[in-house]
Design an enzyme around this catalytic site. Structure first.
Site, PDB file in Angstrom:
ATOM      1  N   GLU A 246       9.733  -2.471 -15.163  1.00  0.00           N
ATOM      2  CA  GLU A 246      10.793  -1.786 -14.401  1.00  0.00           C
ATOM      3  C   GLU A 246      11.406  -2.685 -13.328  1.00  0.00           C
ATOM      4  OE1 GLU A 246      10.237   2.326 -13.417  1.00  0.00           O
ATOM      5  OE2 GLU A 246       8.928   2.613 -15.137  1.00  0.00           O
TER       6      GLU A 246
ATOM      7  N   ILE B 274       9.015  -1.304 -25.057  1.00  0.00           N
ATOM      8  CA  ILE B 274       9.158   0.123 -24.806  1.00  0.00           C
ATOM      9  C   ILE B 274       7.781   0.785 -24.741  1.00  0.00           C
ATOM     10  CG2 ILE B 274      10.213   2.264 -25.582  1.00  0.00           C
ATOM     11  CD1 ILE B 274      12.144  -0.048 -24.721  1.00  0.00           C
ATOM     12  N   THR B 275       7.420   1.253 -23.546  1.00  0.00           N
ATOM     13  CA  THR B 275       6.192   2.031 -23.386  1.00  0.00           C
ATOM     14  C   THR B 275       6.327   3.338 -24.154  1.00  0.00           C
ATOM     15  OG1 THR B 275       5.832   1.094 -21.197  1.00  0.00           O
ATOM     16  CG2 THR B 275       4.652   3.121 -21.719  1.00  0.00           C
TER      17      THR B 275
ATOM     18  N   PRO C 280      15.254  -7.590 -26.735  1.00  0.00           N
ATOM     19  CA  PRO C 280      14.637  -8.904 -26.894  1.00  0.00           C
ATOM     20  C   PRO C 280      15.329 -10.006 -26.100  1.00  0.00           C
ATOM     21  CG  PRO C 280      14.723  -7.785 -29.005  1.00  0.00           C
ATOM     22  CD  PRO C 280      15.485  -6.924 -28.040  1.00  0.00           C
TER      23      PRO C 280
ATOM     24  N   THR D  57      11.158  -7.059 -12.706  1.00  0.00           N
ATOM     25  CA  THR D  57      10.139  -7.983 -12.203  1.00  0.00           C
ATOM     26  C   THR D  57      10.216  -8.051 -10.679  1.00  0.00           C
ATOM     27  OG1 THR D  57      11.584  -9.921 -12.255  1.00  0.00           O
ATOM     28  CG2 THR D  57      10.383  -9.377 -14.300  1.00  0.00           C
TER      29      THR D  57
ATOM     30  N   LEU E 109      15.716   0.620 -22.329  1.00  0.00           N
ATOM     31  CA  LEU E 109      16.737  -0.195 -21.666  1.00  0.00           C
ATOM     32  C   LEU E 109      16.613  -1.659 -22.100  1.00  0.00           C
ATOM     33  CD1 LEU E 109      18.996  -0.636 -19.581  1.00  0.00           C
ATOM     34  CD2 LEU E 109      17.225  -0.770 -17.805  1.00  0.00           C
TER      35      LEU E 109
END
Length: 394
Positions: free
Chosen positions: A373, A168-169, A136, A375, A133
């Site tokens: 996900e 991106i995890t 930058p 702040t 999602l």
């Protein structure tokens, strides 16, 4: 405090099956995850084999329907399993939550044919997902994303994706990516969700970011350069992507809350063990009232956070609105994790600041949970809108 040290957390589980499941998880954590956690985090080792083991054990698809390869467990059970995993190693707990988040769009917005064809492999076939999602230039302002998907051959054809996703995890190690891309006008109504396989031509990942914690969990930019996918990879209707994203994030925020409570619980247990054994002035540290009060505050914050995320989970399981409660849980639990881990370092004194004890790692890891996900500033905005209505337009 018990003489034999901290005791396992007493769980509120609705069925015998759930209690057996938790026993399985605790045994797996004891044997396979916790012993290697410190060394692998220090080395920056991604635990891919651990995720394969979780998949084979049915733990990567717990909150999804059994007919599609999931565990069929209520969210309140899934989140308590997630807490146990995060307490052992946050990289594993957070990774499990992110994988579940990446499956949400297909499970809840995909067609029957899409779910039947793809979900079994995603939930129990050894695959690992990522959720794309942020970009930058569009983190908290997700509706302004610029990655674009254009139809290739008219209304019935496939799509071509171009753009870059950020933070991106599992970027670069995932097997599939749930991607939000712009297909129409500016703003939330012009966004569509897609499921993109990692081996799609034109998809690549940048080197992982160099972070202050979670070194075993790769976080990277993901680039889409003329990536072609068929229309069968579209999740939901064209222009429905922002709805998919918000629905996914409500559920995902509860996953982050549970991970935060698990991390805080691990820090408390380290502090309890240390203060029970360490002596000063001829007495255990745990005998000094000031330190006992700190431990009491830590335990209270953890119990309150656990109760908050479970309340939200039960609302979700009952089909009731839970967006406000999810934002509250994410906000409270991650702030609590930051306080508890910081206090744990303080209670261990100089030893807490060394890598000989895990609390310094816990403190570094807790910080990111206040950011991912949404702040915690965004969570406050979400909560305030639920309580006071939307902001007035000037």
């Amino acid at each position: 405090m018990p003489q034999d040290g901290p005791q396992p957390v007493e769980r509120e589980l609705p069925t015998d099956e759930a209690r057996d499941l938790l026993g399985l998880v605790r045994e797996l954590v004891r044997r396979e995850i916790k012993p290697a956690a410190a060394g692998e985090e220090a080395a920056g080792t991604f635990p891919r084999e651990t995720f394969r083991l979780l998949s084979r054990s049915g733990l990567l698809g717990l909150p999804y329907a059994e007919e599609h390869g999931g565990g069929g467990q209520p969210y309140e059970v899934y989140l308590q399993v997630l807490e146990e995993l995060a307490a052992a190693r946050l990289t594993v707990g957070l990774g499990t939550s992110v994988h579940s988040l990446s499956c949400h769009g297909l499970a809840h917005f995909g067609s029957k044919e899409q779910r039947t064809e793809r979900l079994p492999d995603m939930l129990g076939g050894g695959l690992l997902g990522a959720y794309c999602l942020s970009e930058p230039a569009s983190g908290s302002d997700a509706a302004s994303l610029r990655t674009r998907a254009v139809r290739e051959d008219g209304d019935g054809g496939g799509w071509v994706l171009n753009g870059t996703k950020a933070w991106i995890t599992h970027g670069g190690v995932a097997d599939f990516y749930t991607v939000l891309a712009r297909t129409g006008e500016d703003g939330p109504r012009g966004i569509t969700a897609f499921l993109v396989p990692a081996d799609a031509e034109g998809l690549s990942a940048a080197p992982p970011e160099r972070k202050m914690g979670l070194n075993g969990s790769p976080t990277a930019q993901v680039h889409f350069d003329q990536v072609r996918v068929p229309d069968t990879c579209r999740l939901g209707e064209e222009g429905q992507g922002f709805t998919v994203a918000l629905s996914s994030l409500d559920a995902g925020r509860l996953g982050i809350a549970a991970c935060a409570v698990g991390l805080a619980q691990a820090a408390l247990e380290e502090a309890l063990a240390y203060t029970a054994q360490r002596e000063q002035f001829g007495r255990p540290l745990a005998d000094f009232q000031g330190l006992r009060f700190a431990l009491a505050d830590m335990g209270t914050q953890i119990e309150a956070g656990r109760a908050l995320y479970l309340t939200a989970a039960r609302r979700r399981d009952a089909g009731e609105p839970f967006s406000r409660q999810a934002a509250m849980a994410k906000l409270f639990c991650t702030d609590a994790a930051m306080r508890v881990t910081t206090d744990a370092v303080q209670l261990l004194g100089g030893y807490g600041y060394t890598t000989d004890f895990p609390v310094e790692r816990y403190m570094r890891e807790a910080k990111v949970l206040q950011i991912v996900e949404g702040t915690n500033q965004i969570q406050r905005m979400v909560i305030a809108r639920h309580l006071a209505g939307p902001e007035s337009k000037s």
